[in-house]
Scaffold this motif. Structure first.
Motif, PDB file in Angstrom:
ATOM      1  N   VAL A  88      47.089  38.890  41.892  1.00  0.00           N
ATOM      2  CA  VAL A  88      48.322  38.498  41.001  1.00  0.00           C
ATOM      3  C   VAL A  88      49.674  38.189  41.663  1.00  0.00           C
ATOM      4  CG1 VAL A  88      49.352  39.192  38.761  1.00  0.00           C
ATOM      5  CG2 VAL A  88      46.820  40.268  39.677  1.00  0.00           C
ATOM      6  N   ALA A 102      45.910  34.569  39.447  1.00  0.00           N
ATOM      7  CA  ALA A 102      45.314  35.717  39.124  1.00  0.00           C
ATOM      8  C   ALA A 102      43.950  35.606  39.577  1.00  0.00           C
ATOM      9  CB  ALA A 102      45.429  36.057  37.713  1.00  0.00           C
ATOM     10  N   ALA A 130      48.030  44.946  42.236  1.00  0.00           N
ATOM     11  CA  ALA A 130      46.843  44.823  41.711  1.00  0.00           C
ATOM     12  C   ALA A 130      46.435  46.077  41.004  1.00  0.00           C
ATOM     13  CB  ALA A 130      45.823  44.647  42.839  1.00  0.00           C
ATOM     14  N   ALA A 134      45.680  45.709  36.943  1.00  0.00           N
ATOM     15  CA  ALA A 134      44.327  45.965  36.348  1.00  0.00           C
ATOM     16  C   ALA A 134      44.378  46.888  35.298  1.00  0.00           C
ATOM     17  CB  ALA A 134      43.445  46.552  37.618  1.00  0.00           C
ATOM     18  N   LEU A 160      40.248  42.456  37.438  1.00  0.00           N
ATOM     19  CA  LEU A 160      40.733  41.213  38.228  1.00  0.00           C
ATOM     20  C   LEU A 160      39.714  40.365  39.003  1.00  0.00           C
ATOM     21  CD1 LEU A 160      43.716  43.077  39.657  1.00  0.00           C
ATOM     22  CD2 LEU A 160      43.863  41.803  37.589  1.00  0.00           C
TER      23      LEU A 160
END
Length: 820
Positions: A88, A102, A130, A134, A160
């Protein structure tokens, strides 16, 4: 640079500056690379793999980070190209956000020409945590989407499009790393860039027809000459202004075909595509590779056919070569893949909880003849089915297939790993199966559609394990159809003989754990931590109850080991026996069973696991044993009630005639002949050589089977079968004697014994590779192996264990160390 000259590609690999959001931590970071490795190299954190450091370093994955660099430009017509951007992230150029990413699996091309300036420019990439991203994505779901909490101590990784094992796995560290692992460069904007190349092959006797479709990113601004060449054949023409697609067909007479390892050569040919002043290449292996799965009298078959011949698949599962992608080196990966071929493997499975590997990985598999079962990257969790997630999954799949589909090695594209099974693992999906099953089917069909849009002839399999298309049954315990994952021996604590209770059509996962070799343990544990119950050793065992399961299983078969190093040795011996039991039995079921891939080939960090290769590439005893039980021709013993069946298998392309000798070996070294046989081995099925009564062996004897081919093709080997657990035998001190001779840059080790020494496992104090290991040394038959050190000038000594020395407390008459 001349300001009026055409802009050139600018590689942005190299030193960037890494900082956390608070500005507390700053370090130089080399891209491609990962942030955790950069912090370690800068001396800001300890080695993540040592001791229990993992737990005090998880703050890194919970933080936001930025990498920055400047670049001087004399022109501004550039596109920023990024590959393996994890995950991301916001791309900022000269203070302006130009892109949000992403998905770590896609390639990105970002037009930044309108924000670049002549002179100095600043490029920064802001990495969002992350873990936090998430969690936020889970909160946005219309209903909760479960993930595997035992595998993932870091939550919500299924939200993700990132390597799933980054959030932890039952063999992996959990650090949620970030970085850029592929290309990072500025490319000049082009009016009509070659965007996509689609290639297909159709084979008939003596002919390979290759179809090529070339798509441009935009319509041609003017007429453009084009040509496509392969194997001396060519097609050419003119792409008219306003057009954007080229199609051509090439006919290759008497093609030089690509074969899997052990079946023939791997010739590769350059396909050269030229459009105007652009040129791109693909390396092709010409082959006809089909997945054949059809209903039959048992259930549904599963086998691979290459160039019209059924190929029995022998191999293992592949996980990422390192938990921190910045540490992955192509030469080390090639060594791992080369080790697979050296152990007589012809296939690997790129498992769905890791990553789609770079192009050079598949180049290596092409060159080595390793067929690849390629999972799409979904594993052991349930996944969203929102419009946005499915759209992203489709883009990911299309991009990956376009990048990889031309490789000769690619044998199977599979939708996921164990996601069908995951429907039965979570309270939410058990209570509302319809909702989660529909969500699964939408994702699975999205992947299949994207695959077939790019490569219509690709071999698609919906999931692993799976009984077949649109079948959502229990492929862990149903051995009649499709591919099977058989984990009852490990996860249910069953005896190794339980492998003989099933008859899979193709087993794509099964395994048993061992400890890593002592040189690897020394890399993460101090000597005071050499105890399986120590916190350090437990932190390098990620499977719940794994240490206890190894120990409990060990005590069924062996007497208690004398010390920690003996425990490590015995864990590797029993791992090898477990996998050998499964492989040899299932190979004797050919053609009912047509392949197996054990879990797992390699390790991502130094850990207790199911691998046959240690982290770093050295061979465990299992890998040496695999070289024998995966040999193209084997003769093996299969117990059947009160009899011992001696069966033979030939996985080559031609019939083989073998001479087989059965010997009863006493614990004192005395041998008596039980029979000698000659047997013709066809290529299409296993055959029974003979059988004998179990009581034909005395209580203190084991069965030794030796074979050689009669036609000089160098197929030879031996199999040892013990009718009782080794702890039930009164093993005698072998009084091993080792002599070491120098041969050029290698060492020859020659073992002699006064009593049978079973599973002699040798280690060297320096890095290198043994030609064999876990050998049986029999009185009167000295055993010889080679050791090839990485550094021929390094001082070296050798140490060894055998079953007696590892499990009997009385002192052995001779030292088990020898200098070379």
């Amino acid at each position: 640079m001349n300001a009026h000259a055409a802009p050139q590609t600018i590689d942005l690999a190299g030193n960037w500056t890494l900082t956390d959001k608070t500005g507390t931590h700053t370090a130089s970071m080399v891209l491609p690379g990962d942030g955790i490795t950069a912090l370690h190299q800068a001396g800001l954190i300890p080695d993540p793999y040592w001791g229990r450091n993992e737990y005090q370093l998880r703050w890194i994955g919970q933080s936001d980070w930025t990498v920055t660099r400047t670049i001087d430009l004399e022109q501004t017509d550039y596109v920023l190209c990024l590959e393996e951007l994890d995950t991301v992230a916001t791309v900022v150029v000269n203070g302006k956000a130009v892109f949000e990413a992403a998905n770590a699996f896609r390639r990105y091309r970002i037009d930044i020409s309108d924000v670049l300036t002549i002179g100095r420019n600043e490029v920064e990439i802001q990495f969002r945590s992350a873990i936090k991203a998430a969690e936020e994505e889970q909160a946005r779901q219309p209903f909760f989407v479960p993930y595997h909490t035992q595998n993932n101590p870091l939550a919500n990784g299924n939200m993700l499009r990132k390597q799933q094992c980054d959030f932890g796995w039952d063999w992996n560290i959990a650090l949620a790393p970030f970085g850029i692992y592929g290309a990072i460069r500025l490319e000049p904007k082009q009016a009509a860039r070659i965007e996509a190349v689609q290639i297909s092959q159709e084979h008939s006797p003596g002919v390979a027809a290759v179809s090529v479709s070339v798509a441009l990113e935009a319509p041609a601004p003017h007429d453009m000459a084009w040509s496509i060449t392969l194997c001396g054949q060519s097609a050419s023409g003119v792409l008219l202004a306003g057009a954007s697609q080229i199609k051509a067909a090439l006919r290759i007479e008497t093609p030089d075909l690509w074969w899997p390892a052990g079946w023939g050569d791997q010739p590769l040919h350059d396909l050269v595509i030229t459009v105007g002043d652009q040129q791109t290449r693909r390396r092709l292996g010409l082959r006809d590779l089909k997945l054949i799965s059809e209903p039959d009298g048992v259930g549904r078959s599963f086998k691979l056919s290459v160039n019209g011949q059924d190929v029995f698949a022998r191999g293992a599962n592949w996980i990422p070569a390192d938990a921190l992608a910045g540490r992955i080196e192509p030469n080390e990966v090639r060594d791992l893949l080369g080790s697979a071929v050296a152990a007589n493997m012809n296939m690997i499975r790129v498992w769905g909880g890791g990553r789609y590997e770079p192009g050079w990985f598949y180049d290596m598999c092409d060159e080595l003849g390793l067929m690849v079962w390629q999972d799409f990257m979904f594993a052991c969790n349930l996944y969203p089915a929102t419009e946005g997630f499915l759209a992203e999954a489709a883009l990911e799949a299309r991009d990956v297939v376009l990048r990889l589909h031309h490789h000769a090695c690619l044998a199977v594209w599979c939708g996921d790993n164990e996601v069908i099974g995951a429907l039965t693992w979570f309270e939410e999906s058990i209570k509302d199966r319809d909702r989660y099953l529909v969500a699964y089917d939408r994702l699975n069909r999205t992947l299949e559609t994207a695959l077939k849009d790019v490569s219509p002839e690709a071999n698609w399999w919906p999931s692993s394990p799976s009984p077949g298309p649109l079948s959502f049954g229990d492929a862990w315990h149903d051995d009649s159809s499709g591919d099977m994952h058989f984990w009852s021996v490990w996860h249910e604590g069953r005896d190794f003989d339980h492998y003989r209770d099933v008859a899979p059509r193709f087993c794509s996962e099964f395994g048993f754990q061992s400890y890593p070799s002592m040189p690897v343990i020394r890399r993460f544990a101090a000597e005071q931590d050499w105890n399986i119950a120590s916190p350090v050793m437990e932190s390098h065992q990620k499977n719940g109850g794994g240490n206890a399961r190894i120990a409990e299983t060990m005590f069924r078969s062996f007497r208690f080991p004398t010390d920690f190093e003996s425990f490590v040795y015995l864990s590797q011996v029993q791992q090898g026996i477990a996998i050998k039991t499964a492989v040899t039995h299932w190979r004797t079921l050919k053609p009912h069973c047509m392949g197996m891939l054990y879990w797992q080939l390699n390790d991502s960090w130094p850990v207790c696991s199911w691998s046959s290769l240690n982290h770093g590439g050295s061979w465990k005893l299992l890998h040496h044993m695999a070289r024998h039980f995966y040999a193209p021709v084997i003769v093996t013993v299969v117990p059947q009630e009160n009899r011992l069946a001696v069966k033979a298998v030939n996985d080559t392309r031609s019939p083989v005639a073998v001479a087989v000798e059965l010997l009863a070996l006493g614990l004192d070294g005395a041998m008596r002949t039980l029979g000698a046989y000659e047997q013709d081995l066809p290529v299409d099925k296993a055959v029974l050589v003979t059988d004998l009564a179990v009581d034909g062996l005395r209580p203190d004897e084991v069965l030794l089977v030796r074979w050689r081919d009669k036609d000089g093709q160098h197929h030879q080997g031996q199999d040892l079968f013990a009718r009782r657990p080794f702890k039930a035998y009164a093993l005698q001190p072998a009084r091993l004697n080792l002599s070491v001779e120098r041969e050029a840059e290698a060492y020859r080790l020659i073992f002699a014994s006064e009593a049978p020494a079973f599973f002699v496992g040798v280690e060297a104090s320096a890095a290198g590779r043994f030609s064999d290991n876990a050998i049986h040394v029999i009185p009167g038959e000295p055993a010889s192996i080679l050791f090839m050190p990485d550094d021929p000038n390094a001082p070296i000594h050798f140490s060894w264990h055998d079953l007696h020395s590892a499990t009997y407390a009385e002192p052995t008459p001779l030292t088990n160390e020898m200098s070379g």
